[in-house]
Design a protein around this motif. Structure first.
Motif, mmCIF file in Angstrom:
data_model
loop_
_atom_site.group_PDB
_atom_site.id
_atom_site.type_symbol
_atom_site.label_atom_id
_atom_site.label_comp_id
_atom_site.label_asym_id
_atom_site.label_seq_id
_atom_site.Cartn_x
_atom_site.Cartn_y
_atom_site.Cartn_z
ATOM 1 N N GLU A 56 7.304 120.932 32.177
ATOM 2 C CA GLU A 56 8.292 119.854 32.122
ATOM 3 C C GLU A 56 7.715 118.558 31.573
ATOM 4 N N LYS A 57 6.397 118.433 31.532
ATOM 5 C CA LYS A 57 5.771 117.163 31.184
ATOM 6 C C LYS A 57 6.146 116.726 29.772
ATOM 7 N N THR A 58 6.613 115.507 29.688
ATOM 8 C CA THR A 58 6.944 114.926 28.397
ATOM 9 C C THR A 58 6.137 113.649 28.254
ATOM 10 N N PRO A 59 5.792 113.284 27.022
ATOM 11 C CA PRO A 59 5.021 112.059 26.853
ATOM 12 C C PRO A 59 5.843 110.838 27.267
ATOM 13 N N GLY A 60 5.138 109.802 27.656
ATOM 14 C CA GLY A 60 5.819 108.568 28.009
ATOM 15 C C GLY A 60 5.822 108.323 29.497
ATOM 16 N N PRO A 61 6.398 107.220 29.881
ATOM 17 C CA PRO A 61 6.371 106.814 31.288
ATOM 18 C C PRO A 61 7.381 107.571 32.141
ATOM 19 N N SER A 62 7.176 107.470 33.431
ATOM 20 C CA SER A 62 8.187 107.895 34.391
ATOM 21 C C SER A 62 8.399 106.704 35.323
ATOM 22 N N TYR A 63 9.335 106.849 36.247
ATOM 23 C CA TYR A 63 9.707 105.724 37.095
ATOM 24 C C TYR A 63 9.780 106.149 38.551
ATOM 25 N N ASN A 64 9.382 105.251 39.427
ATOM 26 C CA ASN A 64 9.507 105.410 40.867
ATOM 27 C C ASN A 64 10.385 104.282 41.391
ATOM 28 N N ILE A 65 11.008 104.542 42.531
ATOM 29 C CA ILE A 65 11.693 103.464 43.245
ATOM 30 C C ILE A 65 10.822 103.133 44.446
ATOM 31 N N ARG A 66 10.334 101.925 44.486
ATOM 32 C CA ARG A 66 9.574 101.463 45.650
ATOM 33 C C ARG A 66 10.617 101.033 46.675
ATOM 34 N N VAL A 67 10.682 101.772 47.757
ATOM 35 C CA VAL A 67 11.767 101.596 48.717
ATOM 36 C C VAL A 67 11.445 100.517 49.746
ATOM 37 N N ALA A 68 10.289 100.619 50.367
ATOM 38 C CA ALA A 68 9.936 99.681 51.433
ATOM 39 C C ALA A 68 8.453 99.769 51.714
ATOM 40 N N ALA A 69 7.938 98.813 52.456
ATOM 41 C CA ALA A 69 6.551 98.829 52.910
ATOM 42 C C ALA A 69 6.542 98.523 54.400
ATOM 43 N N PHE A 70 5.725 99.274 55.119
ATOM 44 C CA PHE A 70 5.643 99.137 56.572
ATOM 45 C C PHE A 70 4.185 98.977 56.989
ATOM 46 N N ARG A 71 3.965 98.213 58.015
ATOM 47 C CA ARG A 71 2.615 98.121 58.588
ATOM 48 C C ARG A 71 2.353 99.288 59.536
ATOM 49 N N ASN A 72 3.414 99.887 60.021
ATOM 50 C CA ASN A 72 3.315 100.979 60.975
ATOM 51 C C ASN A 72 3.522 102.312 60.248
ATOM 52 N N ARG A 73 2.552 103.212 60.345
ATOM 53 C CA ARG A 73 2.628 104.506 59.665
ATOM 54 C C ARG A 73 3.812 105.330 60.134
ATOM 55 N N ASP A 78 -3.418 97.599 54.586
ATOM 56 C CA ASP A 78 -2.789 97.756 55.899
ATOM 57 C C ASP A 78 -1.332 98.178 55.806
ATOM 58 N N TRP A 79 -0.842 98.403 54.600
ATOM 59 C CA TRP A 79 0.565 98.715 54.383
ATOM 60 C C TRP A 79 0.756 100.174 54.002
ATOM 61 N N TYR A 80 1.916 100.708 54.383
ATOM 62 C CA TYR A 80 2.336 102.049 53.987
ATOM 63 C C TYR A 80 3.560 101.884 53.094
ATOM 64 N N GLN A 81 3.402 102.188 51.819
ATOM 65 C CA GLN A 81 4.460 101.994 50.838
ATOM 66 C C GLN A 81 5.268 103.269 50.674
ATOM 67 N N VAL A 82 6.560 103.178 50.893
ATOM 68 C CA VAL A 82 7.473 104.311 50.757
ATOM 69 C C VAL A 82 8.127 104.228 49.384
ATOM 70 N N PHE A 83 8.154 105.370 48.692
ATOM 71 C CA PHE A 83 8.742 105.396 47.360
ATOM 72 C C PHE A 83 9.447 106.718 47.102
ATOM 73 N N VAL A 84 10.325 106.702 46.121
ATOM 74 C CA VAL A 84 11.003 107.903 45.633
ATOM 75 C C VAL A 84 10.505 108.094 44.214
ATOM 76 N N ALA A 85 9.998 109.280 43.919
ATOM 77 C CA ALA A 85 9.311 109.522 42.653
ATOM 78 C C ALA A 85 10.050 110.494 41.747
ATOM 79 N N GLY A 86 9.598 110.488 40.491
ATOM 80 C CA GLY A 86 9.960 111.544 39.575
ATOM 81 C C GLY A 86 11.117 111.284 38.636
ATOM 82 N N TYR A 87 11.450 110.043 38.362
ATOM 83 C CA TYR A 87 12.540 109.755 37.437
ATOM 84 C C TYR A 87 11.994 109.673 36.018
ATOM 85 N N ARG A 88 12.628 110.365 35.099
ATOM 86 C CA ARG A 88 12.176 110.377 33.703
ATOM 87 C C ARG A 88 12.620 109.130 32.942
ATOM 88 N N THR A 89 13.729 108.543 33.355
ATOM 89 C CA THR A 89 14.217 107.343 32.674
ATOM 90 C C THR A 89 14.531 106.260 33.699
#
Length: 103
Positions: A24-41, A65-76
Protein backbone atom coordinates in the motif's frame (compact mmCIF):
# COMPACT_ATOMS: atom_id res chain seq x y z
CA UNK A 1 -3.31 -1.64 10.66
CA UNK A 2 -3.11 -2.09 14.42
CA UNK A 3 -0.46 -0.42 16.60
CA UNK A 4 2.17 -2.63 18.18
CA UNK A 5 3.17 -2.24 21.80
CA UNK A 6 6.55 -3.10 23.27
CA UNK A 7 7.01 -3.32 27.04
CA UNK A 8 10.36 -2.17 28.37
CA UNK A 9 11.96 -3.01 31.70
CA UNK A 10 10.84 0.29 33.24
CA UNK A 11 7.21 -0.48 32.33
CA UNK A 12 7.02 2.44 29.90
CA UNK A 13 5.00 1.50 26.85
CA UNK A 14 6.19 2.64 23.47
CA UNK A 15 3.68 2.48 20.67
CA UNK A 16 4.55 2.45 17.03
CA UNK A 17 1.96 2.51 14.31
CA UNK A 18 2.57 0.78 11.02
CA UNK A 19 0.72 3.17 8.77
CA UNK A 20 0.90 1.27 5.50
CA UNK A 21 1.91 -2.18 4.34
CA UNK A 22 4.60 -2.54 1.69
CA UNK A 23 2.01 -3.06 -1.05
CA UNK A 24 0.00 0.00 0.00
CA UNK A 25 2.95 2.34 0.52
CA UNK A 26 2.88 5.36 -1.73
CA UNK A 27 5.46 8.12 -1.87
CA UNK A 28 4.72 11.32 -0.03
CA UNK A 29 3.42 12.30 3.36
CA UNK A 30 0.68 10.85 5.47
CA UNK A 31 -1.33 12.55 8.20
CA UNK A 32 -2.21 11.91 11.83
CA UNK A 33 -4.77 13.58 14.02
CA UNK A 34 -3.25 14.54 17.34
CA UNK A 35 -6.25 14.07 19.59
CA UNK A 36 -5.10 14.92 23.11
CA UNK A 37 -2.22 14.78 25.57
CA UNK A 38 -2.46 13.45 29.11
CA UNK A 39 -0.06 13.40 32.02
CA UNK A 40 -1.72 10.22 33.26
CA UNK A 41 -1.05 7.05 31.23
CA UNK A 42 -4.36 5.46 32.25
CA UNK A 43 -6.25 8.46 30.83
CA UNK A 44 -4.38 8.08 27.54
CA UNK A 45 -5.12 4.34 27.43
CA UNK A 46 -8.79 5.01 28.11
CA UNK A 47 -8.97 7.54 25.26
CA UNK A 48 -7.21 5.11 22.89
CA UNK A 49 -9.60 2.30 23.82
CA UNK A 50 -12.63 4.55 23.30
CA UNK A 51 -11.36 5.66 19.89
CA UNK A 52 -10.58 2.08 18.84
CA UNK A 53 -14.10 0.98 19.80
CA UNK A 54 -15.37 3.67 17.42
CA UNK A 55 -13.21 2.27 14.61
CA UNK A 56 -10.32 4.73 14.67
CA UNK A 57 -6.70 3.61 14.25
CA UNK A 58 -5.75 5.12 17.61
CA UNK A 59 -2.55 4.83 19.60
CA UNK A 60 -0.45 6.86 22.00
CA UNK A 61 3.19 7.68 22.46
CA UNK A 62 5.04 9.01 25.45
CA UNK A 63 6.85 12.30 25.07
CA UNK A 64 8.55 13.36 28.28
CA UNK A 65 5.90 13.43 31.01
CA UNK A 66 3.05 13.47 28.48
CA UNK A 67 1.14 10.70 26.74
CA UNK A 68 0.04 11.88 23.30
CA UNK A 69 -3.04 10.23 21.81
CA UNK A 70 -3.37 10.23 18.04
CA UNK A 71 -5.28 8.65 15.17
CA UNK A 72 -2.97 7.52 12.38
CA UNK A 73 -2.90 6.44 8.80
CA UNK A 74 -4.54 9.12 6.67
CA UNK A 75 -3.17 9.36 3.13
CA UNK A 76 -4.50 12.86 2.51
CA UNK A 77 -5.17 15.91 4.63
CA UNK A 78 -8.77 15.87 3.41
CA UNK A 79 -9.31 12.36 4.85
CA UNK A 80 -7.90 13.50 8.18
CA UNK A 81 -10.05 16.64 8.17
CA UNK A 82 -13.24 14.59 7.87
CA UNK A 83 -12.49 12.70 11.07
CA UNK A 84 -11.00 15.70 12.87
CA UNK A 85 -14.33 17.53 12.57
CA UNK A 86 -16.07 14.62 14.31
CA UNK A 87 -13.38 14.32 16.98
CA UNK A 88 -13.40 18.06 17.71
CA UNK A 89 -16.72 17.73 19.56
CA UNK A 90 -15.01 15.71 22.29
CA UNK A 91 -11.42 16.87 21.76
CA UNK A 92 -11.62 20.56 20.81
CA UNK A 93 -7.82 20.95 20.75
CA UNK A 94 -7.23 18.16 18.22
CA UNK A 95 -5.20 19.04 15.15
CA UNK A 96 -3.78 17.43 12.01
CA UNK A 97 -0.06 16.75 11.71
CA UNK A 98 1.77 15.78 8.54
CA UNK A 99 4.06 12.79 8.97
CA UNK A 100 7.01 12.17 6.67
CA UNK A 101 6.69 9.11 4.47
CA UNK A 102 9.77 7.47 6.03
CA UNK A 103 8.33 7.45 9.58
Amino acid sequence: PEPTVEDTADETEHVSVKEETAEEKTPGPSYNIRVAAFRNRDSALYAVDELKMEGYNAAYRQSGDWYQVFVAGYRTREEAEKDSWQLADRYPDCYIKQVNSDQ
